[in-house]
Design an enzyme around this catalytic site. Sequence first.
Site, PDB file in Angstrom:
ATOM      1  N   CYS A 145      -8.196   4.091   1.908  1.00  0.00           N
ATOM      2  CA  CYS A 145      -9.117   4.777   2.798  1.00  0.00           C
ATOM      3  C   CYS A 145      -8.447   4.670   4.323  1.00  0.00           C
ATOM      4  O   CYS A 145      -8.420   3.495   4.965  1.00  0.00           O
ATOM      5  CB  CYS A 145     -10.506   3.915   3.073  1.00  0.00           C
ATOM      6  N   ASP A 171     -12.843   1.942  -4.322  1.00  0.00           N
ATOM      7  CA  ASP A 171     -12.477   3.283  -3.869  1.00  0.00           C
ATOM      8  C   ASP A 171     -11.389   4.059  -5.042  1.00  0.00           C
ATOM      9  O   ASP A 171     -10.038   3.520  -5.050  1.00  0.00           O
ATOM     10  CB  ASP A 171     -11.870   3.624  -2.469  1.00  0.00           C
ATOM     11  N   CYS A 219     -14.692  -0.125   5.971  1.00  0.00           N
ATOM     12  CA  CYS A 219     -13.348  -0.387   6.004  1.00  0.00           C
ATOM     13  C   CYS A 219     -13.105  -1.197   4.829  1.00  0.00           C
ATOM     14  O   CYS A 219     -13.490  -2.334   4.391  1.00  0.00           O
ATOM     15  CB  CYS A 219     -13.014  -1.138   7.046  1.00  0.00           C
ATOM     16  N   TYR A 263     -11.275  17.392   3.851  1.00  0.00           N
ATOM     17  CA  TYR A 263     -11.353  15.981   3.202  1.00  0.00           C
ATOM     18  C   TYR A 263     -12.275  16.341   2.008  1.00  0.00           C
ATOM     19  O   TYR A 263     -12.096  15.419   0.982  1.00  0.00           O
ATOM     20  CB  TYR A 263     -12.451  15.257   4.176  1.00  0.00           C
ATOM     21  N   CYS A 317       4.688 -11.039   2.562  1.00  0.00           N
ATOM     22  CA  CYS A 317       6.247 -10.300   2.126  1.00  0.00           C
ATOM     23  C   CYS A 317       7.181 -10.672   2.710  1.00  0.00           C
ATOM     24  O   CYS A 317       7.538 -10.648   3.969  1.00  0.00           O
ATOM     25  CB  CYS A 317       5.519  -8.861   2.619  1.00  0.00           C
ATOM     26  N   GLU A 321      -5.007   9.832   1.098  1.00  0.00           N
ATOM     27  CA  GLU A 321      -5.176   9.811   2.584  1.00  0.00           C
ATOM     28  C   GLU A 321      -4.082   8.811   3.033  1.00  0.00           C
ATOM     29  O   GLU A 321      -3.583   7.801   2.416  1.00  0.00           O
ATOM     30  CB  GLU A 321      -6.460   8.855   2.681  1.00  0.00           C
ATOM     31  N   TYR A 339      -6.603   7.772  -2.988  1.00  0.00           N
ATOM     32  CA  TYR A 339      -6.374   6.124  -2.348  1.00  0.00           C
ATOM     33  C   TYR A 339      -5.303   5.448  -3.060  1.00  0.00           C
ATOM     34  O   TYR A 339      -4.889   4.241  -2.764  1.00  0.00           O
ATOM     35  CB  TYR A 339      -7.556   5.411  -2.963  1.00  0.00           C
TER      36      TYR A 339
END
Length: 217
Positions: A54, A132, A200, A85, A209, A97, A137
């Site tokens: 998202c 999602d 969110c 959208y 990482c 997105e 996504y």
Amino acid sequence: MFFSKKPAKMPSKGEALPGRDTPIPTADVHFVNGRPLDAEKPEGFEEIVLGMGCFWGVERIFWQMDGVWLTQAGYAGGETPNPTYEETCTGLTGHTEVVRVIYDPAKVTTGDILKAFWEGHDPTQGMRQGNDVGTQYRSAIFATNEEQLKIAASTRDIYNKALIEAGRGDITTEIGMLDQFYHAEDYHQQYLAKNPNGYCGIGGTGVSCPMPTGVSA
């Protein structure tokens, strides 16, 4: 956003929606920093386009980074020109997105940007992020120069090893050169600055990482 139950697969050839010849309307300026969203990239700055699920939460990650000059929510990686959208949500545009990030490499490196990218979501989930689900996504890095591609590939390989050691799966992130960025509608731009309590869905794996030798972060 909303929880999607549409098929999580790319449209077959000929299935993509036709779209339109002209861009859809969007905001004129960045809600947070006031810069024009159609401003030309300043000389010496770089641009990269990132998909992490998202785009509401993704954009906030990057507008908060020191050295990031402009962010913009949009769509990339598909076939439909100038999608809306609603069209992207059907899964029949092929787009994911994304957030367009323009940054000053003297203040924030490509390595910094990609470290935030890898750690800010779960890049092992294929056509989804958490609840999602759908092509929109999927995780993606769309580079605008060869050096970005090299850093994307090297950080992917190193992070993939770290994720496997942590009991996660393989990275499914799409990596390639940017073909076309299409901006999203006005209400998507800097959504969480306009709606601080808005949805969110962004969440990382909790796995750090490590950066390759020669790549600062």
